[in-house]
Design a protein around this motif. Sequence first.
Motif, PDB file in Angstrom:
ATOM      1  N   MET A  10      -2.572  -8.547   2.864  1.00  0.00           N
ATOM      2  CA  MET A  10      -2.505  -8.364   1.417  1.00  0.00           C
ATOM      3  C   MET A  10      -2.977  -6.955   1.124  1.00  0.00           C
ATOM      4  SD  MET A  10      -3.955 -11.970  -0.017  1.00  0.00           S
ATOM      5  CE  MET A  10      -3.367 -11.744  -1.688  1.00  0.00           C
ATOM      6  N   ILE A  11      -2.319  -6.328   0.194  1.00  0.00           N
ATOM      7  CA  ILE A  11      -2.700  -4.976  -0.189  1.00  0.00           C
ATOM      8  C   ILE A  11      -2.767  -4.908  -1.710  1.00  0.00           C
ATOM      9  CG2 ILE A  11      -0.303  -4.228  -0.068  1.00  0.00           C
ATOM     10  CD1 ILE A  11      -1.262  -1.417   0.612  1.00  0.00           C
ATOM     11  N   HIS A  16       4.195   0.241  -5.892  1.00  0.00           N
ATOM     12  CA  HIS A  16       4.959  -0.761  -5.161  1.00  0.00           C
ATOM     13  C   HIS A  16       5.565  -0.155  -3.893  1.00  0.00           C
ATOM     14  CE1 HIS A  16       6.976  -4.527  -4.565  1.00  0.00           C
ATOM     15  NE2 HIS A  16       8.115  -3.894  -4.402  1.00  0.00           N
ATOM     16  N   GLN A  17       5.812   1.129  -3.891  1.00  0.00           N
ATOM     17  CA  GLN A  17       6.351   1.822  -2.716  1.00  0.00           C
ATOM     18  C   GLN A  17       5.403   1.674  -1.516  1.00  0.00           C
ATOM     19  OE1 GLN A  17       7.074   5.977  -3.384  1.00  0.00           O
ATOM     20  NE2 GLN A  17       7.773   6.343  -1.300  1.00  0.00           N
ATOM     21  N   ALA A  23       5.440  -3.312   4.432  1.00  0.00           N
ATOM     22  CA  ALA A  23       6.319  -4.402   4.853  1.00  0.00           C
ATOM     23  C   ALA A  23       7.353  -3.939   5.874  1.00  0.00           C
ATOM     24  CB  ALA A  23       7.006  -5.008   3.641  1.00  0.00           C
ATOM     25  N   LYS A  24       7.744  -2.682   5.799  1.00  0.00           N
ATOM     26  CA  LYS A  24       8.741  -2.150   6.731  1.00  0.00           C
ATOM     27  C   LYS A  24       8.205  -2.140   8.167  1.00  0.00           C
ATOM     28  CE  LYS A  24       9.827   2.264   6.411  1.00  0.00           C
ATOM     29  NZ  LYS A  24      10.441   3.550   6.013  1.00  0.00           N
ATOM     30  N   TYR A  25       6.933  -1.912   8.330  1.00  0.00           N
ATOM     31  CA  TYR A  25       6.347  -1.791   9.666  1.00  0.00           C
ATOM     32  C   TYR A  25       5.557  -3.016  10.124  1.00  0.00           C
ATOM     33  CZ  TYR A  25       7.617   3.075   9.096  1.00  0.00           C
ATOM     34  OH  TYR A  25       8.321   4.218   8.900  1.00  0.00           O
ATOM     35  N   ALA A  26       5.223  -3.907   9.220  1.00  0.00           N
ATOM     36  CA  ALA A  26       4.401  -5.066   9.583  1.00  0.00           C
ATOM     37  C   ALA A  26       5.250  -6.328   9.537  1.00  0.00           C
ATOM     38  CB  ALA A  26       3.220  -5.195   8.619  1.00  0.00           C
ATOM     39  N   ARG A  33       6.651  -8.443  -5.081  1.00  0.00           N
ATOM     40  CA  ARG A  33       5.780  -7.881  -6.118  1.00  0.00           C
ATOM     41  C   ARG A  33       5.031  -9.004  -6.825  1.00  0.00           C
ATOM     42  NH1 ARG A  33       6.279  -3.011  -9.629  1.00  0.00           N
ATOM     43  NH2 ARG A  33       8.101  -2.554  -8.400  1.00  0.00           N
ATOM     44  N   SER A  34       3.740  -8.839  -6.974  1.00  0.00           N
ATOM     45  CA  SER A  34       2.929  -9.792  -7.718  1.00  0.00           C
ATOM     46  C   SER A  34       2.537  -9.142  -9.035  1.00  0.00           C
ATOM     47  CB  SER A  34       1.685 -10.143  -6.903  1.00  0.00           C
ATOM     48  OG  SER A  34       0.912 -11.085  -7.590  1.00  0.00           O
ATOM     49  N   HIS A  35       1.899  -9.905  -9.889  1.00  0.00           N
ATOM     50  CA  HIS A  35       1.436  -9.306 -11.137  1.00  0.00           C
ATOM     51  C   HIS A  35       0.315  -8.331 -10.836  1.00  0.00           C
ATOM     52  CE1 HIS A  35      -1.973 -12.062 -11.064  1.00  0.00           C
ATOM     53  NE2 HIS A  35      -1.113 -12.983 -10.709  1.00  0.00           N
TER      54      HIS A  35
END
Length: 74
Positions: A10-11, A16-17, A23-26, A33-35
């Motif tokens: 979680m970050i 959002h970038q 996510a691209k590497y993990a 996207r969350s609130h």
Amino acid sequence: MLSRYVNGIMIRTFAHQDIEELAKYASVADHQRSHRSPAPLQILADLLTVRQQLGDITKQKYAWIGDRQHMANS
């Protein structure tokens, strides 16, 4: 590397970038996207505290009370 040791990442970030790049590497990260609230992270921390104090978290009943814009949506 981190994906080999954990089941989720979680970050909390303003961009959002940053989430998309993570996510691209993990392999365990999701770029959904969350609130813009710390509530999901706070609830995770709360559940970890409950587990430390009471053991099995699946046998407990929970109620989170707070701002309807944040806590109730989490």
